[in-house]
Design a protein around this motif. Sequence first.
Motif, PDB file in Angstrom:
ATOM      1  N   VAL A  32       0.870  -1.185   0.000  1.00  0.00           N
ATOM      2  CA  VAL A  32       0.000   0.000   0.000  1.00  0.00           C
ATOM      3  C   VAL A  32       0.902   1.229   0.000  1.00  0.00           C
ATOM      4  CG1 VAL A  32      -1.779   1.269   1.267  1.00  0.00           C
ATOM      5  CG2 VAL A  32      -1.775  -1.232   1.298  1.00  0.00           C
ATOM      6  N   PRO A  33       0.733   2.152  -0.977  1.00  0.00           N
ATOM      7  CA  PRO A  33       1.584   3.346  -1.002  1.00  0.00           C
ATOM      8  C   PRO A  33       1.563   4.043   0.355  1.00  0.00           C
ATOM      9  CG  PRO A  33       0.219   3.230  -2.979  1.00  0.00           C
ATOM     10  CD  PRO A  33      -0.246   2.129  -2.069  1.00  0.00           C
ATOM     11  N   ALA A  34       2.762   4.227   0.945  1.00  0.00           N
ATOM     12  CA  ALA A  34       2.867   4.724   2.325  1.00  0.00           C
ATOM     13  C   ALA A  34       2.301   6.132   2.457  1.00  0.00           C
ATOM     14  CB  ALA A  34       4.315   4.678   2.784  1.00  0.00           C
ATOM     15  N   GLU A  35       2.322   6.909   1.348  1.00  0.00           N
ATOM     16  CA  GLU A  35       1.845   8.294   1.428  1.00  0.00           C
ATOM     17  C   GLU A  35       0.312   8.389   1.446  1.00  0.00           C
ATOM     18  OE1 GLU A  35       3.504   6.743  -1.058  1.00  0.00           O
ATOM     19  OE2 GLU A  35       3.462   7.953  -2.901  1.00  0.00           O
ATOM     20  N   LEU A  36      -0.380   7.272   1.261  1.00  0.00           N
ATOM     21  CA  LEU A  36      -1.841   7.319   1.306  1.00  0.00           C
ATOM     22  C   LEU A  36      -2.301   7.488   2.745  1.00  0.00           C
ATOM     23  CD1 LEU A  36      -3.110   4.676  -1.280  1.00  0.00           C
ATOM     24  CD2 LEU A  36      -3.398   7.146  -1.307  1.00  0.00           C
ATOM     25  N   ASN A  37      -2.844   8.680   3.036  1.00  0.00           N
ATOM     26  CA  ASN A  37      -3.342   8.968   4.380  1.00  0.00           C
ATOM     27  C   ASN A  37      -4.736   9.543   4.237  1.00  0.00           C
ATOM     28  OD1 ASN A  37      -3.903   9.765   6.969  1.00  0.00           O
ATOM     29  ND2 ASN A  37      -2.245  11.273   7.106  1.00  0.00           N
ATOM     30  N   GLY A  38      -5.730   8.778   4.697  1.00  0.00           N
ATOM     31  CA  GLY A  38      -7.114   9.215   4.570  1.00  0.00           C
ATOM     32  C   GLY A  38      -8.026   8.032   4.741  1.00  0.00           C
ATOM     33  N   ALA A  39      -9.249   8.167   4.230  1.00  0.00           N
ATOM     34  CA  ALA A  39     -10.193   7.054   4.367  1.00  0.00           C
ATOM     35  C   ALA A  39     -11.095   6.965   3.143  1.00  0.00           C
ATOM     36  CB  ALA A  39     -11.043   7.218   5.626  1.00  0.00           C
ATOM     37  N   PHE A  40     -11.392   5.734   2.794  1.00  0.00           N
ATOM     38  CA  PHE A  40     -12.381   5.448   1.754  1.00  0.00           C
ATOM     39  C   PHE A  40     -13.639   4.949   2.457  1.00  0.00           C
ATOM     40  CE2 PHE A  40     -14.054   2.062  -1.268  1.00  0.00           C
ATOM     41  CZ  PHE A  40     -14.685   2.958  -2.113  1.00  0.00           C
ATOM     42  N   MET A  67     -15.772   1.784   6.247  1.00  0.00           N
ATOM     43  CA  MET A  67     -14.679   2.754   6.233  1.00  0.00           C
ATOM     44  C   MET A  67     -13.354   1.993   6.178  1.00  0.00           C
ATOM     45  SD  MET A  67     -13.684   5.248   9.394  1.00  0.00           S
ATOM     46  CE  MET A  67     -12.350   6.436   9.307  1.00  0.00           C
ATOM     47  N   PHE A  68     -12.510   2.377   5.221  1.00  0.00           N
ATOM     48  CA  PHE A  68     -11.158   1.829   5.141  1.00  0.00           C
ATOM     49  C   PHE A  68     -10.206   2.978   5.452  1.00  0.00           C
ATOM     50  CE2 PHE A  68     -13.743  -0.844   2.413  1.00  0.00           C
ATOM     51  CZ  PHE A  68     -13.255  -2.137   2.609  1.00  0.00           C
ATOM     52  N   ARG A  69      -9.597   2.947   6.631  1.00  0.00           N
ATOM     53  CA  ARG A  69      -8.713   4.042   7.075  1.00  0.00           C
ATOM     54  C   ARG A  69      -7.277   3.684   6.712  1.00  0.00           C
ATOM     55  NH1 ARG A  69      -6.039   8.204   8.026  1.00  0.00           N
ATOM     56  NH2 ARG A  69      -6.096   9.326  10.012  1.00  0.00           N
ATOM     57  N   PHE A  70      -6.679   4.509   5.836  1.00  0.00           N
ATOM     58  CA  PHE A  70      -5.306   4.281   5.359  1.00  0.00           C
ATOM     59  C   PHE A  70      -4.338   5.167   6.138  1.00  0.00           C
ATOM     60  CE2 PHE A  70      -5.657   2.500   0.847  1.00  0.00           C
ATOM     61  CZ  PHE A  70      -7.013   2.244   0.885  1.00  0.00           C
ATOM     62  N   LYS A  71      -3.234   4.600   6.613  1.00  0.00           N
ATOM     63  CA  LYS A  71      -2.161   5.408   7.204  1.00  0.00           C
ATOM     64  C   LYS A  71      -0.884   4.587   7.293  1.00  0.00           C
ATOM     65  CE  LYS A  71      -1.429   8.854  10.717  1.00  0.00           C
ATOM     66  NZ  LYS A  71      -1.712   9.298  12.081  1.00  0.00           N
ATOM     67  N   ASN A  72       0.214   5.175   6.827  1.00  0.00           N
ATOM     68  CA  ASN A  72       1.537   4.529   6.913  1.00  0.00           C
ATOM     69  C   ASN A  72       1.551   3.123   6.317  1.00  0.00           C
ATOM     70  OD1 ASN A  72       2.485   6.821   8.256  1.00  0.00           O
ATOM     71  ND2 ASN A  72       1.834   5.999  10.247  1.00  0.00           N
ATOM     72  N   GLY A  73       0.838   2.932   5.228  1.00  0.00           N
ATOM     73  CA  GLY A  73       0.855   1.640   4.556  1.00  0.00           C
ATOM     74  C   GLY A  73      -0.056   0.605   5.189  1.00  0.00           C
ATOM     75  N   ARG A  74      -0.793   1.008   6.243  1.00  0.00           N
ATOM     76  CA  ARG A  74      -1.674   0.087   6.943  1.00  0.00           C
ATOM     77  C   ARG A  74      -3.123   0.512   6.692  1.00  0.00           C
ATOM     78  NH1 ARG A  74      -1.957  -1.211  13.452  1.00  0.00           N
ATOM     79  NH2 ARG A  74      -4.214  -1.035  13.572  1.00  0.00           N
ATOM     80  N   ILE A  75      -4.054  -0.452   6.696  1.00  0.00           N
ATOM     81  CA  ILE A  75      -5.469  -0.153   6.489  1.00  0.00           C
ATOM     82  C   ILE A  75      -6.286  -0.798   7.596  1.00  0.00           C
ATOM     83  CG2 ILE A  75      -7.441  -0.337   4.915  1.00  0.00           C
ATOM     84  CD1 ILE A  75      -5.483  -0.584   2.589  1.00  0.00           C
ATOM     85  N   ASP A  76      -7.103   0.028   8.280  1.00  0.00           N
ATOM     86  CA  ASP A  76      -8.041  -0.471   9.288  1.00  0.00           C
ATOM     87  C   ASP A  76      -9.455  -0.400   8.731  1.00  0.00           C
ATOM     88  OD1 ASP A  76      -5.983  -0.766  11.174  1.00  0.00           O
ATOM     89  OD2 ASP A  76      -6.176   1.334  11.800  1.00  0.00           O
ATOM     90  N   PHE A  77     -10.240  -1.412   9.029  1.00  0.00           N
ATOM     91  CA  PHE A  77     -11.600  -1.520   8.498  1.00  0.00           C
ATOM     92  C   PHE A  77     -12.615  -1.364   9.622  1.00  0.00           C
ATOM     93  CE2 PHE A  77     -15.253  -4.423   7.635  1.00  0.00           C
ATOM     94  CZ  PHE A  77     -15.736  -3.837   6.483  1.00  0.00           C
ATOM     95  N   LYS A  78     -13.675  -0.636   9.310  1.00  0.00           N
ATOM     96  CA  LYS A  78     -14.761  -0.437  10.279  1.00  0.00           C
ATOM     97  C   LYS A  78     -16.071  -0.475   9.513  1.00  0.00           C
ATOM     98  CE  LYS A  78     -14.112   2.871  13.445  1.00  0.00           C
ATOM     99  NZ  LYS A  78     -14.137   2.086  14.696  1.00  0.00           N
ATOM    100  N   GLN A  79     -17.089  -1.119  10.069  1.00  0.00           N
ATOM    101  CA  GLN A  79     -18.377  -1.181   9.380  1.00  0.00           C
ATOM    102  C   GLN A  79     -19.527  -1.044  10.389  1.00  0.00           C
ATOM    103  OE1 GLN A  79     -19.039  -3.353   5.602  1.00  0.00           O
ATOM    104  NE2 GLN A  79     -20.083  -4.857   6.872  1.00  0.00           N
ATOM    105  N   ARG A  80     -20.443  -0.122  10.096  1.00  0.00           N
ATOM    106  CA  ARG A  80     -21.581   0.133  10.989  1.00  0.00           C
ATOM    107  C   ARG A  80     -22.834   0.420  10.149  1.00  0.00           C
ATOM    108  NH1 ARG A  80     -17.964  -0.855  13.927  1.00  0.00           N
ATOM    109  NH2 ARG A  80     -17.287   0.186  15.840  1.00  0.00           N
TER     110      ARG A  80
END
Length: 484
Positions: A32-40, A67-80
């Motif tokens: 995952v491109p490390a510069e991707l900082n944000g959320a889809f 929600m897919f939260r991108f930061k430092n090459g890592r992605i956290d997932f949340k669903q509600r």
Amino acid sequence: MAHFPDNPVFKDVLRLVRLQGDIGDLEIEGEVPAELNGAFYRVHPDPQFAPKFEDDQFFNGDGMVSMFRFKNGRIDFKQRYAQTDKWKLENAAGKALFGAYRNPLTDDEAVKGKIRGTANTNVLVHAGKLFAMKEDSPCLIMDQNTLETEGYTDFGGDLDIPTFTAHPKIDPDTGNFCGFGYSIAGPLTREARYFEIDPAGKVVRQANFTVPYYTMLHDFSIAGDYAVFNVSPYTSDMSVLERNMPHFIYKRDLPFYLGVMRRDGDGSDMRWFKQEPSVCGCHVMNAFQEGTRIHLDLPVSETTSLPFFPELDHPWDPAASTTWLTRVTVDLGSNTDEIASMEKIGVMPGEFPRIDDRMAGKAYRHGWMITYDFDKQYNGPPGPFAGVLNSLTHYDHESGEEKSWWCGPDSAFQEPAFIPRSKDAAEGDGWLVALIDNHITNYSDLCIFDALHVEKGPVARAKLPVRLRQGLHGNWVDGSKLAA
Ligand code: V55
Ligand code: FE
């Protein structure tokens, strides 16, 4: 004890998910491109309870927001779930209380007059909140970090209409959220309103107009100083609701229209340009001004592209419902009310058009859609659309070149979103994110593409241990608008 109807809308690729939760640090294939900082953020319809009617529609499900939260090459997932008023009332009752899609006549007595919205169509961050949107109801506010629902808003009383849009455009120059509501004088009415909400959340423009016939005013575009509304022959009337038929029926004898009005006016300058015989178009890629002419690009089919909004006197015809990217042009310098031209500008058929949103309403070069490659093998069950959206296509409007990537025989795409490489990167320089659902293994991957080289396939896949239901729309937000 939930018994869901024996209906294709609840099976196979449309089987419900109804799963709320969090997964930290998703399994990644590639880098995952490390510069991707944000959320889809994206949303799909996912009925909380078995529907009241056997023939329930895909579009009637409660909004499930991911929600897919991108930061430092890592992605956290949340669903509600979007906890709409409908969701809360039904949750308390433990069963469905609201009836058919867009048909208040079918609701339980206990919920008559309550807001029927499902917030299942689009999610976008504006003015420090996540807007969860459905076109038949007000805007639902959620927290963009936690996905907790705050509730419906009328923007401090300034937006005194019962409906909102699920297809806003953000003006790249002002940052204003540009949108509209239709049937604002009550169900089935022709009154509509254009509005803009500034980056602080204040309603700064409002202008009423009237559509030529009651219709599904699903999407629109800004085009420089103008707002442009595409009208296709989806319509309805009280007899349709009384018989509990699908809310929208398609009448090919009604014209296709493009309505154009100034964004800074009072709506009285609205001009409706007509096209007969009619065509069908739903989602807009983009629109722009060129001298006195306005161009609007959208996928267009001969007749209804949504099988669940059928024609009464013609059987569903997959070929006639296949959509090709088309440029519709009108001339504000002319005194005719005819559309000047309609020109096919894409070879690959498809839907869910996207752009680099920094070009909204401006002359632009790059567009993307998920597309139907009918020549490719497919091993899975059928889905909700005219075919399997098995490819991602980049349309270069300047060179006329198209480049595509096929996701393989087991899978289908959901709508992509564009992420610029940096704030002032050139148009199209960045990434696309899109879900690919594997219909055989029943897993979904969030895939990241180099936007100008989709033909190379994804540079990374974030792998979910579940399949997400076919969704509608979503958007990227930069990390500067999120909690660290
Ligand atoms: C659309 C989707 C809707 C709806 C009306 O794609 C039109 C068109 C997901 O809900 O209510
Ligand atoms: Fe849509």
